[in-house]
Write a protein that holds these residues in place. Structure first.
Motif, short mmCIF file in Angstrom:
data_model
loop_
_atom_site.label_atom_id
_atom_site.label_comp_id
_atom_site.label_asym_id
_atom_site.label_seq_id
_atom_site.Cartn_x
_atom_site.Cartn_y
_atom_site.Cartn_z
N SER A 71 0.87 -1.19 0.05
CA SER A 71 0.13 0.14 -0.03
C SER A 71 0.87 1.34 0.08
O SER A 71 0.45 2.29 -0.65
CB SER A 71 -0.77 -0.10 1.38
OG SER A 71 -0.15 -0.03 2.30
N THR A 72 2.07 1.25 0.70
CA THR A 72 2.87 2.35 0.76
C THR A 72 3.41 2.63 -0.66
O THR A 72 3.77 3.54 -1.12
CB THR A 72 3.93 2.26 1.90
OG1 THR A 72 3.19 2.01 3.09
CG2 THR A 72 4.92 3.42 1.88
N SER A 127 2.38 1.66 -3.42
CA SER A 127 1.22 2.19 -4.45
C SER A 127 1.20 3.85 -4.22
O SER A 127 1.18 4.32 -5.15
CB SER A 127 -0.06 1.53 -4.09
OG SER A 127 -0.50 1.81 -2.95
N ARG A 128 1.33 4.19 -3.24
CA ARG A 128 1.40 5.52 -2.91
C ARG A 128 2.43 6.33 -3.45
O ARG A 128 2.37 7.57 -4.19
CB ARG A 128 0.97 5.93 -1.38
CG ARG A 128 -0.07 5.36 -0.96
CD ARG A 128 -1.43 6.16 -1.47
NE ARG A 128 -2.73 5.61 -0.98
CZ ARG A 128 -4.01 5.80 -1.01
NH1 ARG A 128 -3.98 6.79 -1.95
NH2 ARG A 128 -4.75 5.45 -0.63
N HIS A 172 -7.10 6.00 -4.02
CA HIS A 172 -6.10 7.07 -4.79
C HIS A 172 -6.55 8.24 -5.56
O HIS A 172 -7.81 8.39 -5.58
CB HIS A 172 -5.51 6.26 -5.82
CG HIS A 172 -4.53 5.05 -5.00
ND1 HIS A 172 -3.28 5.49 -4.77
CD2 HIS A 172 -4.71 3.92 -4.82
CE1 HIS A 172 -2.55 4.33 -4.16
NE2 HIS A 172 -3.38 2.94 -4.38
N SER A 231 -3.57 -7.02 1.24
CA SER A 231 -3.30 -5.76 1.48
C SER A 231 -3.55 -4.87 0.60
O SER A 231 -3.78 -3.68 0.69
CB SER A 231 -2.03 -5.91 2.05
OG SER A 231 -1.03 -6.32 1.30
N PHE A 232 -3.08 -5.35 -0.56
CA PHE A 232 -3.19 -4.40 -1.97
C PHE A 232 -4.61 -4.00 -2.66
O PHE A 232 -4.85 -3.14 -2.60
CB PHE A 232 -2.30 -4.89 -3.02
CG PHE A 232 -1.99 -3.71 -3.97
CD1 PHE A 232 -0.99 -3.08 -3.75
CD2 PHE A 232 -2.81 -3.77 -5.17
CE1 PHE A 232 -0.79 -1.85 -4.60
CE2 PHE A 232 -2.62 -2.63 -5.91
CZ PHE A 232 -1.92 -1.58 -5.63
N GLU A 242 -6.35 -1.90 -0.16
CA GLU A 242 -5.94 -0.51 -0.45
C GLU A 242 -6.88 0.23 -1.39
O GLU A 242 -7.12 1.49 -1.21
CB GLU A 242 -4.54 -0.50 -0.97
CG GLU A 242 -4.10 0.86 -1.06
CD GLU A 242 -3.82 1.92 -0.23
OE1 GLU A 242 -3.77 1.43 0.95
OE2 GLU A 242 -3.68 3.16 -0.51
N GLN A 299 0.27 6.33 8.27
CA GLN A 299 0.58 6.02 7.06
C GLN A 299 1.21 7.37 6.21
O GLN A 299 2.13 7.02 5.39
CB GLN A 299 -0.50 5.89 6.21
CG GLN A 299 -1.17 4.33 6.70
CD GLN A 299 -2.28 3.55 5.81
OE1 GLN A 299 -2.12 3.39 4.58
NE2 GLN A 299 -3.58 3.37 6.36
#
Length: 306
Positions: free
Chosen positions: A67-68, A70-71, A88, A109-110, A113, A130
């Motif tokens: 998730s991190t 992806s950001r 997003h 987890s993804f 997200e 986060q």
């Protein structure tokens, strides 16, 4: 972020023309060197030097959650990232869904997200922590603009949704995850604003240690004493200012009174008492208080007030 008429946020989702992959816990991000390496000197070095990554074009990310990552990818292609507990930025989530990022669909987890969170998921703790995690990956890969943005978003989260325990959790995470001194300064600034409350929490005291806690408590006592002293000095100054204004007003009245007496002596030739009408000769009579005397002219012959 755009390049000419090309919206890079649309490019990342398709995977077309990608020449580099970021892999994190089974999640695969097909990206482009020209986008990623120009913003991250660390990733550029890994790709261009004689590491395994330079031969395969694959960067394995082990210290962060998908998730991190992806950001981070979202920022590299759009110049921004959505709030960590929300989808997003507009358009980016759809491309994540349509892409082949999830080579291991069993990883929850993804996909979670991308889903819209419930109200139970939206907490100040998650927001702050986060943002810290995003700052940590930006610091790790030396993405300066992402570091700046995550610091700004963290500070906004502190100011808009302050929660003491959430802040302590985020602080603990920042000290353990991120080496960004500027973020630590932001945290210290926000902590100072709420230091009375924070010192009542054992976990915060554990973070700064017993000696640090004692120092802060004594600093607070001194600051409170100084504040009281400043308040007293301000009160005394206002009192003195009032006294000065009153003294100036009295002086003005005395001067005005004397001025009237002088003007009368200049203009009058005879006593105003019709039964006297003597050539004007007078004396000054003083009355009133000692601190504000009142002067009156009287005829020297009949003692009439003139």
């Amino acid at each position: 972020m755009s390049f000419g008429n090309l919206e890079l946020g649309h490019v990342v989702g398709s995977g077309e023309y990608s020449d580099m992959k970021l892999v994190c816990q089974g999640c695969e991000f097909k990206v482009h060197k020209v986008v990623v390496c120009t913003q991250s000197p660390v990733l550029a070095t890994a790709i261009h030097w004689v590491f395994q990554e330079s031969r395969t074009g694959i960067i394995n990310i082990e210290n962060f959650e998908p998730s991190t990552v992806s950001r981070m990818v979202e920022f590299l292609y759009t110049g921004d990232y959505g709030d960590p507990l929300f989808p997003h930025t507009e358009g980016f989530a759809a491309f994540l869904r349509s892409s082949n990022y999830l080579i291991n669909p069993s990883i929850a987890s993804f996909p979670d997200e991308i889903k819209k969170p419930t109200s139970d998921d939206i907490t100040a703790s998650g927001m702050m922590l986060q943002h810290v995690q995003i700052n940590a990956i930006a610091d790790y890969y030396n993405i300066e603009r992402l570091s700046e943005l995550s610091r700004s978003k963290f500070q906004q989260a502190c100011q808009s949704t302050w929660d003491t325990q959430s802040f302590i959790d985020a602080t603990s995470g920042a000290l353990g995850l991120s080496g960004d001194g500027a973020l630590h300064e932001v945290i210290a600034t926000e902590a100072a604003k709420n230091i009375h409350t924070l010192l009542e929490i054992d976990h915060f005291a554990d973070l700064i240690g017993e000696f640090g806690t004692r120092v802060l408590r004594n600093c607070i006592k001194k600051a409170e004493a100084d504040q009281h002293r400043v308040f007293q000095l301000r009160f005394d100054l206002e009192q003195e200012h009032s006294k000065r204004q009153a003294a100036e007003a009295r002086a003005d009245r005395i001067i005005e009174n004397i001025g009237r007496c002088v003007q009368t002596m200049r203009e009058r030739g005879f006593c105003r008492n019709h039964s006297c009408m003597a050539e004007y000769q007078c004396y000054i009579e003083r009355r009133g208080q000692s601190f504000e005397p009142l002067y009156t002219l009287r005829c020297a012959k009949c003692r009439c007030k003139n």
